[in-house]
Motif scaffolding. Sequence first.
Motif, PDB file in Angstrom:
ATOM      1  N   GLU A  63       0.855  -1.173   0.000  1.00  0.00           N
ATOM      2  CA  GLU A  63       0.000   0.000   0.000  1.00  0.00           C
ATOM      3  C   GLU A  63       0.901   1.236   0.000  1.00  0.00           C
ATOM      4  O   GLU A  63       1.957   1.240   0.631  1.00  0.00           O
ATOM      5  CB  GLU A  63      -0.882   0.018   1.252  1.00  0.00           C
ATOM      6  N   SER A  64       0.481   2.284  -0.667  1.00  0.00           N
ATOM      7  CA  SER A  64       1.306   3.487  -0.762  1.00  0.00           C
ATOM      8  C   SER A  64       1.593   4.097   0.606  1.00  0.00           C
ATOM      9  O   SER A  64       2.656   4.678   0.820  1.00  0.00           O
ATOM     10  CB  SER A  64       0.654   4.526  -1.679  1.00  0.00           C
ATOM     11  N   GLY A 168       0.801  -3.463  10.270  1.00  0.00           N
ATOM     12  CA  GLY A 168      -0.298  -4.175   9.623  1.00  0.00           C
ATOM     13  C   GLY A 168      -0.685  -3.646   8.258  1.00  0.00           C
ATOM     14  O   GLY A 168      -1.645  -4.127   7.649  1.00  0.00           O
ATOM     15  N   ILE A 169       0.035  -2.663   7.739  1.00  0.00           N
ATOM     16  CA  ILE A 169      -0.246  -2.141   6.394  1.00  0.00           C
ATOM     17  C   ILE A 169       0.116  -3.229   5.383  1.00  0.00           C
ATOM     18  O   ILE A 169       1.158  -3.872   5.487  1.00  0.00           O
ATOM     19  CB  ILE A 169       0.548  -0.846   6.122  1.00  0.00           C
ATOM     20  N   GLY A 170      -0.735  -3.426   4.399  1.00  0.00           N
ATOM     21  CA  GLY A 170      -0.574  -4.516   3.446  1.00  0.00           C
ATOM     22  C   GLY A 170       0.676  -4.439   2.590  1.00  0.00           C
ATOM     23  O   GLY A 170       1.002  -3.388   2.052  1.00  0.00           O
ATOM     24  N   TRP A 171       1.357  -5.576   2.476  1.00  0.00           N
ATOM     25  CA  TRP A 171       2.530  -5.702   1.615  1.00  0.00           C
ATOM     26  C   TRP A 171       2.711  -7.177   1.278  1.00  0.00           C
ATOM     27  O   TRP A 171       2.211  -8.059   1.980  1.00  0.00           O
ATOM     28  CB  TRP A 171       3.797  -5.164   2.282  1.00  0.00           C
ATOM     29  N   VAL A 172       3.446  -7.452   0.236  1.00  0.00           N
ATOM     30  CA  VAL A 172       3.775  -8.827  -0.128  1.00  0.00           C
ATOM     31  C   VAL A 172       5.047  -8.823  -0.972  1.00  0.00           C
ATOM     32  O   VAL A 172       5.291  -7.907  -1.748  1.00  0.00           O
ATOM     33  CB  VAL A 172       2.612  -9.517  -0.888  1.00  0.00           C
ATOM     34  N   ASN A 173       5.858  -9.839  -0.774  1.00  0.00           N
ATOM     35  CA  ASN A 173       7.022 -10.093  -1.604  1.00  0.00           C
ATOM     36  C   ASN A 173       6.528 -11.019  -2.714  1.00  0.00           C
ATOM     37  O   ASN A 173       6.197 -12.171  -2.448  1.00  0.00           O
ATOM     38  CB  ASN A 173       8.111 -10.759  -0.752  1.00  0.00           C
ATOM     39  N   VAL A 174       6.450 -10.535  -3.936  1.00  0.00           N
ATOM     40  CA  VAL A 174       5.821 -11.281  -5.026  1.00  0.00           C
ATOM     41  C   VAL A 174       6.835 -12.211  -5.693  1.00  0.00           C
ATOM     42  O   VAL A 174       7.671 -11.769  -6.481  1.00  0.00           O
ATOM     43  CB  VAL A 174       5.191 -10.318  -6.068  1.00  0.00           C
ATOM     44  N   ASN A 175       6.730 -13.490  -5.333  1.00  0.00           N
ATOM     45  CA  ASN A 175       7.590 -14.521  -5.913  1.00  0.00           C
ATOM     46  C   ASN A 175       6.809 -15.642  -6.587  1.00  0.00           C
ATOM     47  O   ASN A 175       7.376 -16.403  -7.360  1.00  0.00           O
ATOM     48  CB  ASN A 175       8.485 -15.143  -4.834  1.00  0.00           C
ATOM     49  N   THR A 176       5.535 -15.768  -6.256  1.00  0.00           N
ATOM     50  CA  THR A 176       4.712 -16.860  -6.779  1.00  0.00           C
ATOM     51  C   THR A 176       3.376 -16.288  -7.268  1.00  0.00           C
ATOM     52  O   THR A 176       3.047 -15.131  -7.004  1.00  0.00           O
ATOM     53  CB  THR A 176       4.415 -17.902  -5.680  1.00  0.00           C
ATOM     54  N   PHE A 177       2.606 -17.129  -7.947  1.00  0.00           N
ATOM     55  CA  PHE A 177       1.282 -16.690  -8.385  1.00  0.00           C
ATOM     56  C   PHE A 177       0.365 -16.434  -7.187  1.00  0.00           C
ATOM     57  O   PHE A 177      -0.484 -15.544  -7.230  1.00  0.00           O
ATOM     58  CB  PHE A 177       0.662 -17.697  -9.353  1.00  0.00           C
ATOM     59  N   ASP A 178       0.544 -17.192  -6.102  1.00  0.00           N
ATOM     60  CA  ASP A 178      -0.238 -16.916  -4.887  1.00  0.00           C
ATOM     61  C   ASP A 178       0.105 -15.540  -4.332  1.00  0.00           C
ATOM     62  O   ASP A 178      -0.778 -14.804  -3.886  1.00  0.00           O
ATOM     63  CB  ASP A 178       0.011 -17.996  -3.824  1.00  0.00           C
ATOM     64  N   ASP A 179       1.401 -15.187  -4.352  1.00  0.00           N
ATOM     65  CA  ASP A 179       1.813 -13.850  -3.915  1.00  0.00           C
ATOM     66  C   ASP A 179       1.188 -12.779  -4.814  1.00  0.00           C
ATOM     67  O   ASP A 179       0.779 -11.718  -4.337  1.00  0.00           O
ATOM     68  CB  ASP A 179       3.336 -13.702  -3.962  1.00  0.00           C
ATOM     69  N   LEU A 180       1.114 -13.059  -6.105  1.00  0.00           N
ATOM     70  CA  LEU A 180       0.514 -12.110  -7.034  1.00  0.00           C
ATOM     71  C   LEU A 180      -0.960 -11.883  -6.689  1.00  0.00           C
ATOM     72  O   LEU A 180      -1.443 -10.748  -6.743  1.00  0.00           O
ATOM     73  CB  LEU A 180       0.671 -12.601  -8.473  1.00  0.00           C
ATOM     74  N   ASN A 185      -5.108  -8.323  -4.346  1.00  0.00           N
ATOM     75  CA  ASN A 185      -6.066  -8.015  -3.277  1.00  0.00           C
ATOM     76  C   ASN A 185      -5.710  -6.699  -2.586  1.00  0.00           C
ATOM     77  O   ASN A 185      -6.588  -5.905  -2.264  1.00  0.00           O
ATOM     78  CB  ASN A 185      -6.136  -9.146  -2.252  1.00  0.00           C
ATOM     79  N   ILE A 186      -4.413  -6.483  -2.351  1.00  0.00           N
ATOM     80  CA  ILE A 186      -3.974  -5.224  -1.736  1.00  0.00           C
ATOM     81  C   ILE A 186      -4.336  -4.061  -2.657  1.00  0.00           C
ATOM     82  O   ILE A 186      -4.834  -3.029  -2.201  1.00  0.00           O
ATOM     83  CB  ILE A 186      -2.459  -5.256  -1.449  1.00  0.00           C
ATOM     84  N   ALA A 187      -4.103  -4.236  -3.942  1.00  0.00           N
ATOM     85  CA  ALA A 187      -4.384  -3.175  -4.908  1.00  0.00           C
ATOM     86  C   ALA A 187      -5.879  -2.857  -4.984  1.00  0.00           C
ATOM     87  O   ALA A 187      -6.255  -1.711  -5.203  1.00  0.00           O
ATOM     88  CB  ALA A 187      -3.866  -3.569  -6.290  1.00  0.00           C
ATOM     89  N   ASN A 188      -6.700  -3.852  -4.794  1.00  0.00           N
ATOM     90  CA  ASN A 188      -8.148  -3.663  -4.921  1.00  0.00           C
ATOM     91  C   ASN A 188      -8.807  -3.173  -3.638  1.00  0.00           C
ATOM     92  O   ASN A 188      -9.970  -2.809  -3.652  1.00  0.00           O
ATOM     93  CB  ASN A 188      -8.809  -4.950  -5.398  1.00  0.00           C
ATOM     94  N   ASP A 189      -8.081  -3.181  -2.526  1.00  0.00           N
ATOM     95  CA  ASP A 189      -8.656  -2.714  -1.260  1.00  0.00           C
ATOM     96  C   ASP A 189      -8.675  -1.205  -1.166  1.00  0.00           C
ATOM     97  O   ASP A 189      -7.993  -0.483  -1.752  1.00  0.00           O
ATOM     98  CB  ASP A 189      -7.879  -3.278  -0.063  1.00  0.00           C
TER      99      ASP A 189
END
Length: 189
Positions: A63-64, A168-180, A185-189
Amino acid sequence: MVITGYQHEVLETFLRRRFPTVRLQFIYNDQYSVKDNIYSFSLAEEYVGNEELLCICSDIYCESRLLQTAVQAPFDILMVDDTKEIPSGAMKVRVNGDGYITKISKELSVEESTGEIVGISKISASNTAFIFKRVATYLDKGIVNVWWPYAINDVLEQIKLRPWSTDGIGWVNVNTFDDLKVAMNIAND
């Protein structure tokens, strides 16, 4: 400044179209497939010099407002998620009683860790040259298949680095399709 590697043309085209009014500078790491991000980080030295640095690993989606909190930190920080369960294989931090990071490592046990590093850091102008110098010692020794936080770990006695909670601010390390999917989901919230 964006340091690129794999499919750099696609990323550059996308960013220039998405942010036409932002002055972007691209540095292409032509050795991305054989050298890890410590080498990519070193490529920024010529452009950053002794200036304050906000470093964001390219596989982090957040999240920004997470970036806003990092920018507003009043001291040198390494963003740490201390709000969720720490995966055993994650890069973790240990913090002393004064609130400073004393170790950054995947080998730390979950029990002795404060949290998982997020891949976002803010380093003051007084410490950037010092960190770049330590990174250079790795490269001079041919140690190119490590992440740049390992070099920071080596200088934790010389610099004061604090963990900065994601709160608790949303973030993810994108390495897999599940991470994507998590990123979407973070982008759409």
